[in-house]
Design a protein around this motif. Structure first.
Motif, PDB file in Angstrom:
ATOM      1  N   GLY A 112     -91.970 -16.520  17.885  1.00  0.00           N
ATOM      2  CA  GLY A 112     -90.556 -16.592  18.757  1.00  0.00           C
ATOM      3  C   GLY A 112     -90.410 -15.353  19.210  1.00  0.00           C
ATOM      4  O   GLY A 112     -89.084 -15.055  20.318  1.00  0.00           O
TER       5      GLY A 112
ATOM      6  N   TYR B  52     -88.334  -9.548  22.509  1.00  0.00           N
ATOM      7  CA  TYR B  52     -87.586  -9.760  23.142  1.00  0.00           C
ATOM      8  C   TYR B  52     -86.826  -9.395  22.464  1.00  0.00           C
ATOM      9  O   TYR B  52     -85.429  -9.264  23.055  1.00  0.00           O
ATOM     10  CB  TYR B  52     -87.513 -11.090  23.472  1.00  0.00           C
TER      11      TYR B  52
ATOM     12  N   VAL C 270     -84.544 -15.652  20.409  1.00  0.00           N
ATOM     13  CA  VAL C 270     -85.723 -15.106  19.777  1.00  0.00           C
ATOM     14  C   VAL C 270     -84.931 -16.481  18.336  1.00  0.00           C
ATOM     15  O   VAL C 270     -85.652 -16.859  17.820  1.00  0.00           O
ATOM     16  CB  VAL C 270     -85.473 -14.050  18.733  1.00  0.00           C
TER      17      VAL C 270
ATOM     18  N   TYR D 159     -87.177 -10.241  12.463  1.00  0.00           N
ATOM     19  CA  TYR D 159     -87.523 -11.437  12.717  1.00  0.00           C
ATOM     20  C   TYR D 159     -87.816 -12.050  11.355  1.00  0.00           C
ATOM     21  O   TYR D 159     -88.771 -13.228  11.885  1.00  0.00           O
ATOM     22  CB  TYR D 159     -89.093 -11.300  13.028  1.00  0.00           C
TER      23      TYR D 159
END
Length: 505
Positions: free
Chosen positions: A50, A54, A63, A107
């Motif tokens: 991902g 970023y 992402v 994430y």
């Protein structure tokens, strides 16, 4: 000849577009001036991810899309893509622990994670993950992403495109193209044949670092968009640590470097971000980049690496979309699709930027952008469609290797494992009806037999030793120089000789 679509560029985006378009029922010709994945697409860090860092640049959409694609690609090609656990040692001078935890929480949750384990904190004291690290690193975080054989991903997309009707021509350069009403007339120059002309209803310019050059040169189309060329370099050193996990290392300049298990005996370290001001073309790592990467790993690992320990290096020029960011590291990894289609004239779609993880989504969106020019094309189809060799029961590559050993009892375990991770279920096409290793032909070293070379030449566009040793496989790290010479001699029997670039930097 006339085609619906002419795709210029045999990197991951071009091959992905050719596959998508062929599956929608279009007639497709892809041309690549060198070998498939011979530039940027084989010079990556070889991750489907991902892009954790970023998040610092607020690239939330990118992402999220990349994390969604991570799951999709893992299911599409489990023989060349597999889960990889990353250890992120906590470095107090770079990012505070709360920031890392927040980033990992996002994430874990914004991309619809299904198959991969989530992140967690990790004490390095006494843990296997801390054994090779310097003792001043006591805490870490662990999270998941995926490894990919980047060059094989390109080849498998091209292979699938051909099996769906596309024509794939490597060593063929687009010389020029002009619009004749609703059609492009293009002049092509093969490396080993006369120039010829083809016609196409549309062109996709997926030439990577050459995208602006093709647009303004061969196609004579003006655009306000452009690329920012960034060189990324990697080194390969003897294995730094035991285990199948990888490391994400934070540097004082806030850049990150990965240390990844590579080809059993090695560790892959990268990447750098250096502005590339020269014309697009082959790139080499600089001594300063080697020093930067060495310092990055020496800052963390007990085994110290010298310049003499570097057994191989590679560099590639990444064509990022020019968003006017101040630094190379901050330039967006997102992609932009730009269509030029004057009233009543044939369109060209140009691809700016992008990353391996989002190539399938990029191709899907590119064909959606061209849908008005092909009203009879079938709809989007690639999500859930496996790549050649990827139809593994339960996504289990190890089980396939065991099955191959049972079917072909003469196969050494390590050879079966390597073939399974490169060709998946299509390994049986190489082994065919062999009853012994002798039936596979000459062993050119490191388990590379003539039968595999023959398959790569006949089915996967391989022409040179470099094609086979550093893109279709990574056996170049394992073969002695005399074995490379034997392979080159064998290939001369299969096809006319072509100019070969230096295989090692």
């Amino acid at each position: 000849m006339e085609f619906d679509l002419l795709v210029v560029g045999g990197g991951v985006n071009g091959a992905g577009v050719a596959r998508d378009a062929a599956g929608r029922g279009l007639s497709v010709l892809l041309v690549e001036q060198n070998d498939l994945a011979s530039a940027t697409s084989s010079a990556s860090t070889k991750l489907v991810h991902g892009g954790l860092r970023y998040l610092e640049y607020y690239e939330f959409r990118l992402v999220r899309e990349a994390l969604e694609e991570r799951e999709t690609l893992l299911a599409m090609a489990p023989h060349i893509i597999w889960p990889l656990r990353f250890v992120l040692p906590h470095a107090h001078a770079t990012r505070p622990a709360w920031m890392v935890r927040l980033g990992l929480f996002l994430y874990d949750h914004i991309g619809g994670r299904r198959r991969l384990p989530g992140s967690r904190g990790l004490s390095l004291k006494g843990a296997p993950e801390g054994a090779a690290l310097r003792p001043d690193y006591r805490k870490a975080f662990a999270y998941s992403d995926c490894w990919v054989d980047d060059a094989r991903l390109v080849t498998l997309n091209a292979l699938d495109a051909r099996e769906r009707g596309a024509v794939i021509e490597t060593r063929t350069k687009l010389v020029s193209a002009r619009r004749v009403g609703a059609t492009w007339e293009a002049r092509l120059q093969p490396a080993d044949g006369p120039e010829r002309q083809v016609r196409a209803r549309a062109i996709v310019n997926a030439a990577g670092p050459w995208v602006s050059e093709v647009l303004g040169g061969a196609l004579n189309v003006e655009t306000g968009s452009g690329t920012r060329l960034i060189k990324g370099s990697h080194i390969v050193v003897p294995r730094l640590f035991e285990g199948e996990h990888a490391y994400m290392l934070q540097n004082p300049d806030r850049r990150i470097v990965f240390a990844i298990p590579y080809e059993g005996r090695f560790t892959l370290v990268g990447t750098t971000d250096v502005a590339w001001d020269a014309p697009p073309g082959p790139a080499r790592i600089s001594p300063e980049e080697v020093d930067y990467l060495r310092q990055s790993i020496n800052r963390y690992f007990v085994p110290q690496t010298t310049a003499e320990d570097v057994v191989w290096s590679y560099a590639g020029v990444r064509p990022l979309f020019d968003d006017n960011a101040d630094s190379a590291s901050a330039v967006t990894r997102d992609y932009v699709l730009e269509v030029d289609a004057p009233e009543g004239q044939a369109p060209v779609l140009s691809v700016f930027g992008g990353k391996i993880t989002t190539y399938r989504r990029l191709a899907d969106q590119a064909m959606d952008r061209l849908a008005e020019f092909f009203p009879r094309a079938r709809p989007s189809w690639t999500r859930g469609a496996v790549l050649p060799g990827g139809d593994l029961p339960d996504f289990d590559r190890a089980a396939l290797a065991r099955a191959l050993c049972a079917e072909f009892p003469f196969l050494p375990d390590d050879l079966a494992a390597r073939l399974a991770r490169s060709y998946g279920t299509r390994t049986r096409r190489i082994l065919a009806d062999a009853k012994s290793l002798t039936d596979l032909g000459e062993d050119l070293s490191a388990g590379l037999h003539a039968a595999e070379v023959d398959y790569l030449v006949a089915e996967e566009w391989a022409r040179t030793a470099e094609d086979i040793l550093y893109r279709r496989s990574k056996l170049g790290l394992h073969l002695p120089p005399e074995a490379v010479g034997r392979l080159e001699a064998y290939l001369k029997q299969k096809a006319p000789p072509l100019p070969v670039r230096a295989m090692k930097a």
